[in-house]
Design a protein around this motif. Structure first.
Motif, PDB file in Angstrom:
ATOM      1  N   THR A   1      -2.458 106.513  73.474  1.00 53.16           N
ATOM      2  CA  THR A   1      -1.422 107.312  73.338  1.00 53.16           C
ATOM      3  C   THR A   1      -1.196 107.725  74.914  1.00 53.16           C
ATOM      4  N   ALA A   2      -0.324 108.387  75.211  1.00 49.15           N
ATOM      5  CA  ALA A   2      -0.090 108.731  76.505  1.00 49.15           C
ATOM      6  C   ALA A   2      -1.272 109.493  77.103  1.00 49.15           C
ATOM      7  N   ASP A   3      -2.101 110.406  75.994  1.00 51.09           N
ATOM      8  CA  ASP A   3      -3.349 111.135  76.542  1.00 51.09           C
ATOM      9  C   ASP A   3      -4.533 110.345  76.950  1.00 51.09           C
ATOM     10  N   HIS A   4      -4.624 109.167  76.472  1.00 49.96           N
ATOM     11  CA  HIS A   4      -5.599 108.084  76.807  1.00 49.96           C
ATOM     12  C   HIS A   4      -5.423 107.578  78.168  1.00 49.96           C
ATOM     13  N   VAL A   5      -4.010 107.236  78.463  1.00 52.82           N
ATOM     14  CA  VAL A   5      -3.716 106.643  79.744  1.00 52.82           C
ATOM     15  C   VAL A   5      -3.914 108.027  80.793  1.00 52.82           C
ATOM     16  N   MET A   6      -3.386 108.951  80.594  1.00 51.09           N
ATOM     17  CA  MET A   6      -3.546 110.251  81.643  1.00 51.09           C
ATOM     18  C   MET A   6      -4.948 110.356  81.864  1.00 51.09           C
ATOM     19  N   ALA A   7      -5.891 110.406  80.779  1.00 51.77           N
ATOM     20  CA  ALA A   7      -7.177 110.748  80.982  1.00 51.77           C
ATOM     21  C   ALA A   7      -7.769 109.601  81.930  1.00 51.77           C
ATOM     22  N   SER A   8      -7.366 108.318  81.935  1.00 50.47           N
ATOM     23  CA  SER A   8      -7.647 107.558  82.854  1.00 50.47           C
ATOM     24  C   SER A   8      -7.343 107.729  84.239  1.00 50.47           C
ATOM     25  N   ALA A   9      -6.220 108.665  84.552  1.00 54.46           N
ATOM     26  CA  ALA A   9      -5.774 108.529  85.833  1.00 54.46           C
ATOM     27  C   ALA A   9      -5.945 110.039  86.452  1.00 54.46           C
ATOM     28  N   CYS A  10      -6.911 111.089  85.573  1.00 55.57           N
ATOM     29  CA  CYS A  10      -7.066 112.156  85.805  1.00 55.57           C
ATOM     30  C   CYS A  10      -8.160 112.514  87.045  1.00 55.57           C
ATOM     31  N   LEU A  11      -7.510 112.795  88.188  1.00 55.45           N
ATOM     32  CA  LEU A  11      -8.299 113.242  89.419  1.00 55.45           C
ATOM     33  C   LEU A  11      -8.826 114.709  89.091  1.00 55.45           C
ATOM     34  N   PRO A  12      -9.878 115.176  88.906  1.00 57.05           N
ATOM     35  CA  PRO A  12     -10.281 116.265  88.835  1.00 57.05           C
ATOM     36  C   PRO A  12     -10.181 117.395  89.865  1.00 57.05           C
ATOM     37  N   ARG A  13      -9.760 116.965  91.090  1.00 56.21           N
ATOM     38  CA  ARG A  13      -9.378 117.950  92.042  1.00 56.21           C
ATOM     39  C   ARG A  13      -7.589 118.392  91.985  1.00 56.21           C
ATOM     40  N   LEU A  14      -7.033 117.722  91.251  1.00 56.61           N
ATOM     41  CA  LEU A  14      -5.626 117.781  91.216  1.00 56.61           C
ATOM     42  C   LEU A  14      -5.053 118.255  89.647  1.00 56.61           C
ATOM     43  N   PHE A  15      -5.896 117.726  88.661  1.00 57.90           N
ATOM     44  CA  PHE A  15      -5.459 117.981  87.313  1.00 57.90           C
ATOM     45  C   PHE A  15      -6.598 118.504  86.290  1.00 57.90           C
ATOM     46  N   GLN A  16      -6.298 119.309  85.597  1.00 59.92           N
ATOM     47  CA  GLN A  16      -7.284 119.721  84.504  1.00 59.92           C
ATOM     48  C   GLN A  16      -7.565 118.486  83.537  1.00 59.92           C
ATOM     49  N   ALA A  17      -9.094 118.606  83.301  1.00 57.84           N
ATOM     50  CA  ALA A  17      -9.272 117.325  82.427  1.00 57.84           C
ATOM     51  C   ALA A  17      -8.424 117.265  81.173  1.00 57.84           C
ATOM     52  N   VAL A  18      -8.383 116.019  80.788  1.00 57.84           N
ATOM     53  CA  VAL A  18      -7.409 115.477  79.727  1.00 57.84           C
ATOM     54  C   VAL A  18      -8.495 115.830  78.344  1.00 57.84           C
ATOM     55  N   GLU A  19      -8.115 116.583  77.453  1.00 56.32           N
ATOM     56  CA  GLU A  19      -8.950 116.650  76.266  1.00 56.32           C
ATOM     57  C   GLU A  19      -8.409 115.707  75.017  1.00 56.32           C
ATOM     58  N   ILE A  20      -9.272 114.695  74.589  1.00 56.21           N
ATOM     59  CA  ILE A  20      -9.086 114.071  73.380  1.00 56.21           C
ATOM     60  C   ILE A  20     -10.078 114.121  72.390  1.00 56.21           C
ATOM     61  N   GLY A  21      -9.672 114.666  71.221  1.00 54.56           N
ATOM     62  CA  GLY A  21     -10.679 114.985  70.218  1.00 54.56           C
ATOM     63  C   GLY A  21     -11.611 116.088  70.507  1.00 54.56           C
ATOM     64  N   GLY A  22     -11.083 116.968  71.553  1.00 47.55           N
ATOM     65  CA  GLY A  22     -12.004 118.018  71.820  1.00 47.55           C
ATOM     66  C   GLY A  22     -13.037 117.532  72.954  1.00 47.55           C
ATOM     67  N   VAL A  23     -12.970 116.385  73.486  1.00 47.12           N
ATOM     68  CA  VAL A  23     -13.795 115.951  74.343  1.00 47.12           C
ATOM     69  C   VAL A  23     -12.915 115.841  75.897  1.00 47.12           C
ATOM     70  N   PRO A  24     -13.191 116.460  77.067  1.00 53.28           N
ATOM     71  CA  PRO A  24     -12.761 116.305  78.101  1.00 53.28           C
ATOM     72  C   PRO A  24     -12.899 114.985  78.953  1.00 53.28           C
ATOM     73  N   TYR A  25     -12.077 114.382  79.690  1.00 54.54           N
ATOM     74  CA  TYR A  25     -12.032 113.289  80.199  1.00 54.54           C
ATOM     75  C   TYR A  25     -11.535 113.440  81.671  1.00 54.54           C
ATOM     76  N   TRP A  26     -12.201 112.606  82.715  1.00 50.87           N
ATOM     77  CA  TRP A  26     -11.689 112.450  83.947  1.00 50.87           C
ATOM     78  C   TRP A  26     -11.362 110.926  84.083  1.00 50.87           C
ATOM     79  N   ASP A  27     -10.608 110.693  85.405  1.00 55.79           N
ATOM     80  CA  ASP A  27     -10.343 109.446  85.953  1.00 55.79           C
ATOM     81  C   ASP A  27     -11.399 108.251  85.796  1.00 55.79           C
ATOM     82  N   GLY A  28     -11.205 107.207  84.963  1.00 54.00           N
ATOM     83  CA  GLY A  28     -11.807 106.119  84.777  1.00 54.00           C
ATOM     84  C   GLY A  28     -12.645 105.540  85.917  1.00 54.00           C
ATOM     85  N   GLY A  29     -12.003 105.824  87.076  1.00 52.16           N
ATOM     86  CA  GLY A  29     -12.493 105.089  88.015  1.00 52.16           C
ATOM     87  C   GLY A  29     -13.989 105.235  88.572  1.00 52.16           C
TER      88      GLY A  29
END
Length: 357
Positions: free
Chosen positions: A181-209
């Motif tokens: 979903t869009a959430d999974h892709v945005m989680a992969s691109a979530c830089l924690p200094r600019l964006f809040q963690a993306v939660e999927i199923g209650g689990v927070p995610y940051w940039d996949g890099g």
């Protein structure tokens, strides 16, 4: 006597070779990867079987995949072009209360401005939960407009592996095409200094890099293709010592986002050497053919701050550079696909000369 036929023999179709792609993230430098994909799509000899990606690499991957599923190669080329054009327009939109985050993007396009310096300082002392309480992220809007995720999750032979970092466990996780979903892709691109963690199923995610930029292991373990082309947009080496706070921060980020890739390359190289020596004879182990486009010094001329430049002219410059690099690489290395690696592991990993290695 039978008349001599002037008919030409049927044209021989060019040999087709299947490759996997591993796409790095790196902000707007992902437009270089757009150019790489554009050139590979254009070359009828190349079939792309699977793609792994993180951050901007993940966005390129899903946009390409949905385009292919919708209208084949032409659809993928058009979709990538339209996605990056859409991204470029964000920095040039009229500023106003209807889109306050565009002000941030516009400021970040000019690294020397006082506003950009203020934002650098702010992101160091305040969290995005404070200075971006509504969690505005214009990239989500572009992604959702461009990608039909229901179509993307449908039946198709193309495999996708999108990386994100589980904030709680500190480990990388891979999301596959069938659940994206869009959430999974945005989680992969979530830089924690600019964006809040993306939660999927209650689990927070940051940039996949942080965990794999890009991840190689799913391409090794979950596909039959032995050839992986890494599209590298983060320089491993730089000649100059960073001295300003911004330069130091940029270089730390480059080193951090390359660490997972280097670790996987060391592991693959170790396995390959054991196979070559006859130590590993179990069929569960295989020798991967690893290639790389990028990482050749061309992108290093652009400072890390340009990863936030979304002007259309700059994105097209990077696209053209990616196309040129890919065409050059194919001319030199097409015959090696399916036979041997073209990435110089000794140089890439800075390995010393050891007898018998």
């Amino acid at each position: 006597m039978a008349a001599k036929s002037n008919a030409r023999p049927p044209a021989v179709a060019p040999a087709r070779k299947k490759v996997n792609l591993a796409l790095q993230g790196g902000g707007s430098h992902g437009a270089y990867t757009w150019g790489v994909l554009d050139a590979l799509i254009e070359d009828e000899r190349i079939d792309i079987g699977a793609i792994s990606g993180a951050s901007a690499g993940a966005m390129n991957a899903v946009v390409y995949a949905e385009g292919v599923m919708e209208r084949g190669r032409d659809g993928a080329r058009d979709k990538l072009h339209d996605f990056w054009l859409s991204v470029s327009q964000e920095g040039s939109l009229p500023q106003g209360p209807e889109n306050p985050f565009s002000t941030i993007l516009a400021a970040l396009n000019f690294s020397a401005t006082p506003i950009a310096a203020w934002l650098d300082s702010l992101s160091g002392y305040a969290s995005p939960y404070e200075f971006n309480p509504f969690n505005l992220n214009p990239l989500r809007d572009h992604l959702e407009k461009m990608v039909d995720f229901e179509l993307l999750r449908g039946e198709h032979h193309l495999q996708l592996f999108i990386a994100a970092t589980n904030v709680q466990s500190g480990k990388g996780e891979i999301f596959r095409r069938q659940i994206l979903t869009a959430d999974h892709v945005m989680a992969s691109a979530c830089l924690p200094r600019l964006f809040q963690a993306v939660e999927i199923g209650g689990v927070p995610y940051w940039d996949g890099g942080y965990a794999g930029n890009p991840p190689l292991w799913p391409l090794f373990y979950e596909t039959k293709c032995l050839d992986t082309i890494i599209v590298q947009i983060n320089p491993i080496e730089r000649d100059e010592t960073p001295r300003t706070a911004r330069e130091i921060g940029n270089r730390v980020n480059e080193i951090t986002f390359n660490s997972g890739l280097l670790a996987e390359l060391r592991a693959a190289d170790f396995v390959a050497r054991l196979i070559d020596r006859g130590v590993l004879q179990n069929k569960g182990y295989r020798r991967e053919n690893i290639h790389r486009i990028g990482g050749d010094g061309k992108l290093e001329t652009f400072g890390a701050e340009t990863k936030l430049n979304v002007s259309w002219s700059f994105l097209k410059t990077l696209r053209d550079l990616g196309r040129e690099s890919t065409k050059d690489w194919l001319e030199r290395n097409f015959d090696a696909i399916g036979h041997n690696s073209t990435l110089d592991m000794r140089r890439t990993l800075n390995k010393p000369e050891v007898s018998g290695s």
